[in-house]
Design a protein around this motif. Structure first.
Motif, PDB file in Angstrom:
ATOM      1  N   LYS A 428      24.967  50.877  36.713  1.00  0.00           N
ATOM      2  CA  LYS A 428      25.744  50.564  35.508  1.00  0.00           C
ATOM      3  C   LYS A 428      25.462  49.134  35.066  1.00  0.00           C
ATOM      4  O   LYS A 428      25.281  48.869  33.875  1.00  0.00           O
ATOM      5  CB  LYS A 428      27.234  50.723  35.775  1.00  0.00           C
ATOM      6  N   SER A 429      25.419  48.226  36.032  1.00  0.00           N
ATOM      7  CA  SER A 429      25.220  46.816  35.657  1.00  0.00           C
ATOM      8  C   SER A 429      23.811  46.599  35.098  1.00  0.00           C
ATOM      9  O   SER A 429      23.583  45.739  34.272  1.00  0.00           O
ATOM     10  CB  SER A 429      25.464  45.906  36.858  1.00  0.00           C
ATOM     11  N   LEU A 430      22.867  47.414  35.550  1.00  0.00           N
ATOM     12  CA  LEU A 430      21.497  47.261  35.057  1.00  0.00           C
ATOM     13  C   LEU A 430      21.295  47.938  33.708  1.00  0.00           C
ATOM     14  O   LEU A 430      20.605  47.438  32.834  1.00  0.00           O
ATOM     15  CB  LEU A 430      20.511  47.875  36.068  1.00  0.00           C
ATOM     16  N   VAL A 431      21.909  49.122  33.575  1.00  0.00           N
ATOM     17  CA  VAL A 431      21.575  49.980  32.435  1.00  0.00           C
ATOM     18  C   VAL A 431      22.572  49.828  31.277  1.00  0.00           C
ATOM     19  O   VAL A 431      22.184  49.809  30.123  1.00  0.00           O
ATOM     20  CB  VAL A 431      21.530  51.463  32.903  1.00  0.00           C
ATOM     21  N   ASN A 435      22.612  48.355  24.425  1.00  0.00           N
ATOM     22  CA  ASN A 435      22.813  49.590  23.655  1.00  0.00           C
ATOM     23  C   ASN A 435      21.831  50.663  24.087  1.00  0.00           C
ATOM     24  O   ASN A 435      22.188  51.833  24.220  1.00  0.00           O
ATOM     25  CB  ASN A 435      22.663  49.310  22.155  1.00  0.00           C
ATOM     26  N   THR A 436      20.584  50.243  24.294  1.00  0.00           N
ATOM     27  CA  THR A 436      19.576  51.216  24.737  1.00  0.00           C
ATOM     28  C   THR A 436      19.983  51.798  26.089  1.00  0.00           C
ATOM     29  O   THR A 436      19.858  53.005  26.316  1.00  0.00           O
ATOM     30  CB  THR A 436      18.198  50.526  24.876  1.00  0.00           C
ATOM     31  N   GLY A 437      20.469  50.938  26.941  1.00  0.00           N
ATOM     32  CA  GLY A 437      20.914  51.391  28.250  1.00  0.00           C
ATOM     33  C   GLY A 437      22.026  52.410  28.149  1.00  0.00           C
ATOM     34  O   GLY A 437      22.059  53.404  28.865  1.00  0.00           O
ATOM     35  N   LYS A 438      22.927  52.180  27.225  1.00  0.00           N
ATOM     36  CA  LYS A 438      24.044  53.113  27.060  1.00  0.00           C
ATOM     37  C   LYS A 438      23.551  54.458  26.541  1.00  0.00           C
ATOM     38  O   LYS A 438      24.058  55.516  26.921  1.00  0.00           O
ATOM     39  CB  LYS A 438      25.089  52.528  26.101  1.00  0.00           C
ATOM     40  N   VAL A 439      22.569  54.395  25.655  1.00  0.00           N
ATOM     41  CA  VAL A 439      21.994  55.646  25.146  1.00  0.00           C
ATOM     42  C   VAL A 439      21.340  56.402  26.298  1.00  0.00           C
ATOM     43  O   VAL A 439      21.504  57.614  26.443  1.00  0.00           O
ATOM     44  CB  VAL A 439      20.971  55.366  24.013  1.00  0.00           C
ATOM     45  N   VAL A 440      20.585  55.669  27.112  1.00  0.00           N
ATOM     46  CA  VAL A 440      19.932  56.298  28.273  1.00  0.00           C
ATOM     47  C   VAL A 440      20.986  56.931  29.185  1.00  0.00           C
ATOM     48  O   VAL A 440      20.813  58.056  29.672  1.00  0.00           O
ATOM     49  CB  VAL A 440      19.087  55.256  29.040  1.00  0.00           C
ATOM     50  N   ALA A 441      22.072  56.223  29.409  1.00  0.00           N
ATOM     51  CA  ALA A 441      23.136  56.752  30.277  1.00  0.00           C
ATOM     52  C   ALA A 441      23.713  58.037  29.703  1.00  0.00           C
ATOM     53  O   ALA A 441      23.943  59.011  30.428  1.00  0.00           O
ATOM     54  CB  ALA A 441      24.231  55.707  30.454  1.00  0.00           C
ATOM     55  N   ASP A 442      23.918  58.063  28.393  1.00  0.00           N
ATOM     56  CA  ASP A 442      24.482  59.262  27.778  1.00  0.00           C
ATOM     57  C   ASP A 442      23.476  60.409  27.772  1.00  0.00           C
ATOM     58  O   ASP A 442      23.860  61.575  27.907  1.00  0.00           O
ATOM     59  CB  ASP A 442      24.963  58.961  26.363  1.00  0.00           C
ATOM     60  N   VAL A 443      22.201  60.063  27.604  1.00  0.00           N
ATOM     61  CA  VAL A 443      21.174  61.115  27.696  1.00  0.00           C
ATOM     62  C   VAL A 443      21.196  61.714  29.111  1.00  0.00           C
ATOM     63  O   VAL A 443      21.082  62.937  29.286  1.00  0.00           O
ATOM     64  CB  VAL A 443      19.781  60.551  27.336  1.00  0.00           C
TER      65      VAL A 443
END
Lengths: 469, 452
Positions: A428-431, A435-443
């Motif tokens: 979580k702290s890395l990703v 915003n891109t990280g959050k998109v990746v997390a949701d994907v």
């Protein structure tokens, strides 16, 4: 009906949300919709026992009204509470424990009492404790009585937590029954939490279950230590991900409706002791027993013999709550002994964290062995296998059992990693900081959804009927 | 991703499935799509007797639940593709594990060619006879491909056939075996004046060679031996033989648990020869040619269950040439017409996973070939194995009555003596697949036969 059924995911749930959305300005309508859909959800699998739910709603509604009415008359108030409690415990005793009690009396005393064969109404342990918390909290004056029977019914039978918890105390959601809003953030959180819970159940718990069930049904003596440990690690993960997965789904769905259920698990396998484990495992149950049994009995503010009795009562009831069987009571008393030891002569030894953690895990896994096995002899065999009585194990026999499959081991590894908070926190702290990280997390969450649905579809394909030809 | 976008995407996915599934179900019922043409249909979980108050409503609710399950399972978009994809992935991963475990446990045992024996060259020169070089010995090996023990599914390599292997405790198997032997004895004792025959459609699991090939799997050979040893000696017994893997390849389908036409033909001959010893008036077995039905490549019960996509495991479809068989009456099933339809290609488009065995052979109830010719009337207590052989066997008797568990009987009780009296039965043949005959699996344990 189960959350992990395609008919629930793509039939029941969308229809529920559409109806709720249509009634979005009318809270009474929303509660009625919740009540109706929850009744349908329960009746899908247990049409007969819907009447038991209705009786429970009616009886406890009356008990709550009576307690409130007699709030200035102590004796009448106590009698109302007592009757309500007897009513609820009576229901659960008859439908869950009567067969076990009669059989136990026959076994101990050699009598011939007819043993009733009553099929267990699903969720009775959860909703009985839930409604008990209501009438007790009304008695204590901690919550106002609910004068709308439909609202009380919606609280009791709300499908997110009806059959597998968490045990939602009335005071947790009392205000939200009559005043709640659902924001887009609630929906986002709720959907994510639900999907994660679904993934835990379908991708990890179900696969771990196959390993545990296959090995525990087989010849443990040929599986040896390797097979016994594999079985018990699999079961340890299965029960956690099954239960916490359901809790996640319940909490997620609740949030989409505006209800904020409390957390039920807090990384229990990070525990440093059995005491710590019970602060992290099935929190809603342990807090129920603490607040409604242990503390009213005096807790630890009594003499030592009385304290031991209090602990014995709580852990006996904890075991019994889990199932009408001797192994569940044994499991509860196992923790009673461990907890007493931790609080007395072992209290000075808990200084080395890693050792504590390993010891706690060992205690937990041995406990699950008692919980899972169907007889004392099976407990002995599995524990014997774990501690090398039958040798290291025959890899060929384990292979022949069919458990050595890549998806199962992916599930075990994911389960082990997911049972500790550090990897997810690090991720979580890395990703999730960009915003891109959050998109990746949701994907990633959506991938979990797709894979879970794919596995459910595969699991639903059972043309075995052809083998009857 | 913003909560709003995430919620919209997830909602759209769920709504899409919610709306499209009933549409797909509707199109399937209209014959435009085929999502509901599947063996995976849900049926009502329970049925309420008429004596239960509100039974009509309760049964309607159960049917409704089954329909909803079918709509939101079989009719979800891309359901078949999703299932196939997952099954294929599982198979690939399983093969990886199998190859790894085989090399760890058994070393490399793919083929061990035996060198040609050249010492015979002098003998052949003296005798003037040319001898063929001995074929290389093939080491067969069973690979676990699916299952959780009850049952497990295997392929036999390099023979490219599939097997279903049952799993159960020894105690359970023995208990079931005793029950079945008791039933058979009771059937015989209730009408001892008749001739009794038992024919078993055996499985690899019942054979001598099973344990050599299926390492670590449960062999039922000892139960087969126990069955044979404890069967009433007045009951004639025979069984489909698999002494080698080649026998298995020849006599049963690669991907289905049934016998193919070669096995059926051999079984028919064995049965009639067995019966001929006691009642020569029925005659010796007739001769039939075997014809391949062109254009059919199918995947049977075992392959369908595990999602086999490798066509090396698929089967062609062969039948006997029934054209010279005498005509019979009493049965809507006309084997000569079926032969004609199949050879005309009318069934070629039924699909890879269609049940060609069941489509051709079908359960039957009665054949009347001729009256008062042999004076012998046969009762067959069978299952799907007997479907393929019944018409052949019946052609040796005047009238033949077939009861195939569990469908034509369902849960209905059948009065054994009523059948014997009504049709003047002289001979009884029990012809079943071994898991049913020996262990009563798949609801086949004779308990719906009233013997008293």
């Amino acid at each position: 009906m189960l959350f992990s059924e395609l008919a629930f995911l793509f039939g029941f749930l969308p229809l529920f949300f559409l109806c709720t959305f249509a009634a979005k300005k009318n809270l009474t309508a929303q509660n009625i919709i919740l009540l109706i859909f929850s009744m349908v959800f329960y009746a899908w699998g247990e049409p007969v026992y819907i009447f038991l739910l209705l009786i429970s709603i009616g009886g406890n509604f009356v008990a709550g009204i009576a307690i409130d009415k007699f709030k200035d008359k102590i004796t009448a108030k106590k009698i109302s509470l007592a009757l309500g409690t007897i009513f609820n415990l009576g229901l659960i005793c008859v439908f869950k424990y009567s067969g076990f009690f009669c059989q136990s009396i026959n076994d101990i005393f050699g009598s011939n009492i007819p043993v009733p064969e009553i099929s267990l109404p699903i969720g009775i342990s959860f909703y009985t404790f839930q409604i008990l918390s209501y009438i007790i909290d009304v008695y204590r004056g901690e919550v106002p009585v609910q004068k709308n029977i439909l609202f009380l019914g919606a609280y009791l039978v709300a499908f997110p937590q009806l059959i597998a918890g968490p045990i939602a105390r009335y005071q947790t959601i009392a205000e939200e029954l009559t005043d709640r809003t659902v924001t887009i953030e609630d929906l986002g959180y709720g959907f994510r939490r639900f999907i994660i819970g679904l993934g835990k159940k379908v991708l990890i718990a179900n696969n771990a279950a196959v390993i545990a069930d296959s090995l525990l049904a087989g010849d443990m003596k040929s599986f040896g230590a390797l097979g016994a440990w594999l079985a018990m690690i699999a079961y340890t993960l299965q029960i956690y991900y099954d239960f916490s997965g359901y809790s996640d789904m319940a909490i997620g769905l609740g949030r989409t409706m505006g209800f904020h259920y409390l957390e039920n698990f807090n990384y229990p396998y990070m525990a440093n002791s059995a005491t710590d484990f019970w602060r992290r495992w099935h929190i809603s149950l342990s807090t129920f027993f603490r607040d409604y049994v242990y503390i009213p009995m005096g807790g630890n503010r009594v003499s030592k013999p009385r304290w031991i009795l209090n602990m014995f009562t709580v852990w006996f009831l904890t075991g019994l709550w889990h199932g009408a069987g001797a192994n569940f009571i044994l499991w509860g008393l196992y923790f009673f002994v461990i907890l007493i030891a931790e609080k007395t002569f072992l209290s000075g030894l808990q200084k080395i964290k890693v050792l504590n953690h390993i010891t706690a895990l060992l205690i937990i896994v041995v406990g699950w062995c008692i919980f899972r096995c169907e007889s004392l002899s099976q407990i002995g065999t599995v524990l014997g296998g774990m501690f090398g009585v039958y040798g290291g194990g025959d890899l060929e026999a384990i292979y022949a059992s069919g458990v050595l499959k890549i998806p199962y081991f992916i599930a075990l590894i994911a389960g082990i990693i997911g049972s500790v908070p550090m990897p997810l926190a690090k991720l979580k702290s890395l990703v999730c900081t960009t915003n891109t990280g959050k998109v990746v997390a949701d994907v990633a969450v959506m991938v979990v959804l797709f894979v879970s649905v794919a596995m459910l579809a595969r699991g639903s394909y059972n043309p075995f009927i052809y083998f009857r030809f | 991703m913003k909560d709003k976008h995430f919620v919209i995407i997830i909602s759209a996915i769920f709504l899409a499935f919610f709306i499209s599934s009933p549409i797909i179900a509707g199109l399937s019922k209209a014959g435009i799509l085929h999502s509901l043409d599947t063996k995976n249909l849900f049926v009502p979980e329970r049925e309420f007797e008429d004596t239960v108050p509100g039974a009509a409503v309760l049964n309607a609710i159960e049917r409704g639940k089954a329909d909803i399950r079918n709509i939101y399972t079989n009719c979800i978009p891309f359901y078949n593709q999703i299932v196939s994809a997952v099954q294929s992935t599982e198979l690939v991963m399983l093969n990886l594990v199998t190859n790894t475990m085989d090399s760890i446990l058994y070393g490399q045992e793919d083929e061990i060619p035996v060198s040609a024996d050249t010492s015979t060259s002098d003998d052949s020169a003296n005798s003037g006879v040319e001898t063929e070089p001995p074929k290389p010995e093939i080491k067969y090996r069973a690979n676990l491909i699916a299952g959780n023990g009850r049952p497990n599914f295997y392929t036999i390599e390099p023979a490219k056939v599939m097997e279903r292997v049952e799993g159960a405790s020894e105690k359970e198997l023995q208990r079931r075996l005793e029950i079945q032997l008791n039933y058979i004895q009771k059937i015989k004792d209730s009408a001892p004046e008749l001739n009794y025959y038992v024919y078993m459609g055996t499985r690899m699991q019942d054979t001598e060679i099973f344990s050599e090939i299926f390492k670590g799997a449960l062999s039922t050979k000892c139960y087969f031996d126990y069955f044979v040893d404890h069967l009433d000696p007045e009951i004639s017994f025979d069984y489909l033989r698999f002494d080698t893997v080649e026998d298995r390849v020849e006599k049963k389908f690669r991907s289905d648990h049934h016998w193919n036409i070669h096995g059926v033909y051999e079984g028919y001959q064995q049965i009639i020869n067995m019966m001929y010893e006691r009642t020569p008036e029925i005659g010796k077995p007739y001769e039939y040619d075997i014809i391949e039905v062109p254009g059919i490549k199918w995947c049977g019960s075992i392959g369908g269950t595990v999602g086999m996509t490798d066509e090396d495991y698929f089967d062609n479809f062969e039948i006997l040439d029934y054209s010279n068989m005498p005509d019979y009456s009493g049965n809507a099933y006309d084997v000569k017409k079926m032969q004609e339809k199949f050879l005309n290609g009318e069934y070629n488009n039924a699909g890879t996973y269609a049940d060609y065995y069941g489509m051709f052979h079908q359960p039957q109830s009665k054949f009347t070939f001729r009256t008062n010719a042999t004076g012998r009337n046969l009762l067959i207590l069978g299952d799907s194995y007997s479907w393929a052989a019944s018409v052949l066997i019946a052609s040796h008797f005047d009238t033949t009555i077939c009861y195939n568990q569990p469908w034509t009987t369902g849960n209905n009780k059948i009065d054994y003596h009523e059948i014997i009296d009504k049709y003047d039965i002289t001979d009884v043949l029990i012809l079943q697949y071994s898991s049913r005959l020996m262990f009563g699996y798949d609801d086949c344990d004779f308990d719906n036969l009233i013997l008293d």
